[in-house]
Design an enzyme around this catalytic site. Structure first.
Site, mmCIF file in Angstrom:
data_model
loop_
_atom_site.group_PDB
_atom_site.id
_atom_site.type_symbol
_atom_site.label_atom_id
_atom_site.label_comp_id
_atom_site.label_asym_id
_atom_site.label_seq_id
_atom_site.Cartn_x
_atom_site.Cartn_y
_atom_site.Cartn_z
ATOM 1 N N GLY A 1 31.032 15.012 32.959
ATOM 2 C CA GLY A 1 32.228 15.418 32.208
ATOM 3 C C GLY A 1 32.896 14.191 31.621
ATOM 4 O O GLY A 1 33.040 13.173 32.297
ATOM 5 N N ASP B 1 27.543 22.307 23.601
ATOM 6 C CA ASP B 1 28.230 21.260 24.378
ATOM 7 C C ASP B 1 29.458 21.839 25.071
ATOM 8 O O ASP B 1 30.035 22.833 24.611
ATOM 9 C CB ASP B 1 28.708 20.136 23.439
ATOM 10 N N ARG C 1 22.543 22.350 31.082
ATOM 11 C CA ARG C 1 22.716 20.894 31.149
ATOM 12 C C ARG C 1 23.859 20.598 32.126
ATOM 13 O O ARG C 1 24.955 21.142 31.974
ATOM 14 C CB ARG C 1 23.074 20.332 29.773
#
Ligand code: FAD
Length: 311
Positions: free
Chosen positions: A191, A137, A187
């Site tokens: 945001g 991530d 990905r």
């Protein structure tokens, strides 16, 4: 952008509010909409249900911003347990995992980045043994460079590791060019953090336009774009770009968050698209939930009501 976004994101960093709220069980109201459970068994059950509906999954063991080495190890253990359970249940071909490097100690003074790299390597090794992959991530802009550097290192041994780019950052168009190469899983999301305007677009239309610029680069490139958005316009544009570049479903995928636009997730899957649902689970849901509430401030009232009814 909503007037409430900034204050809610500021609350997401408040230890006092977090400590007061985390005793609330996940099974209440708005929390349950976004976070389906706290245990490995909950995560595996939901992964099985989504897989039965033709969806793919990425599971995130909730936690972030730890400055505690023991907590970093607890996170690695949680991923080991999860990956073993996914393999045992025959779900590893449908479910991968998402990992936040600050949950592995990235922000620890001195050797944080080295610790986070070594811990992420342990998780990648366990994922490969289980027959699946890891996506790292992306968090606040303070750790973008460190995160991309660690992804680069991880890909030496585990080239299947996914990266995440956020279209709101001014730097991201350039990062897309760097990462749009063969076998590179990327990905793309808008945001979710509160960022200053010298590093990020803050106007929603500018963020969407930047998203399209990034999509064009990723779809034209040789990598594997993962289109992470619930925005109907962007989903349509992604489909059109995929068609223009002769990409068949399976050479890119759509991704959405658990609990958001579930009907659209199933509609796209029924159309033959690969759709992956991001499923967060665990007791440390506070930061994640606050980011979801910042995107949908109308949920704040529901959340407040659910808190009152638990006490
Ligand atoms: C699979 C996945 C992984 C992600 N990983 C990261 C990451 O690593 N780092 C990061 O910074 N961000 C991540 N995000 C979050 C992302 O950056 C955005 O904050 C989030 O997806 C909302 O943006 P959107 O593109 O859906 O557009 P938006 O314009 O925010 O939303 C479009 C529509 O989606 C629906 N919607 C959106 N949010 C909500 C909500 N909370 N509740 C109810 N409905 C909603 C609404 O119908 C809305 O009109 C991820 C998102 C997804 C889908």
């Amino acid at each position: 952008m909503s007037l409430l976004r900034e204050p809610i994101l500021a609350l997401s960093r408040s230890d006092r509010v977090r400590d007061a709220l985390v005793r609330t069980p996940v099974t209440r109201g708005v929390v349950e909409r976004y976070v389906p459970g706290e245990t490995t068994a909950d995560a595996v059950r939901v992964a099985g249900e989504l897989a039965a509906d033709g969806l793919h999954v990425t599971l995130d063991h909730l936690g972030e911003d730890t400055l505690d080495v023991a907590q970093s190890w607890a996170t690695v253990d949680a991923y080991h347990e999860l990956l073993t359970a996914l393999a045992d249940e025959g779900l590893a071909h449908r479910a991968e995992v998402s990992v936040k490097l600050t949950a592995l100690g990235l922000a620890l003074p001195d050797d944080g980045p080295q610790l986070a790299l070594e811990q992420a390597q342990r998780i990648c090794r366990a994922a490969r043994r289980a027959g699946t992959t890891v996506t790292i991530d992306m968090e606040s802009h303070a750790v973008t460079d460190a995160t991309l550097m660690i992804v680069h290192e991880l890909r030496r041994d585990f080239p299947e590791t996914g990266a995440v780019l956020q279209s709101y950052l001014h730097r991201t168009v350039s990062d897309c060019r760097t990462l749009a190469h063969e076998d590179s899983r990327v990905r793309l999301c808008k945001g979710a953090y509160a960022e200053p305007d010298d590093v990020a677009h803050t106007d929603p239309e500018d963020i969407a336009r930047a998203y399209v610029r990034c999509l064009k680069i990723l779809m034209a490139g040789a990598g594997y774009p993962m289109v992470a958005t619930h925005d109907p316009r962007l989903i349509e544009i992604a489909s059109a770009l995929a068609a223009r570049h002769g990409r068949r479903p399976g050479t890119y995928e759509f991704q959405m968050l658990y609990g958001i636009r579930p009907d659209e997730q199933r509609r796209l899957a029924e159309r033959g698209e690969t759709v992956r649902v991001y499923v967060p689970y665990g007791a440390q849901w506070y930061g994640y939930l606050m980011r979801r509430l910042a995107e949908r401030p109308s949920n704040l009232t529901l959340f407040a009501r659910s808190l009152v009814s638990t006490r």
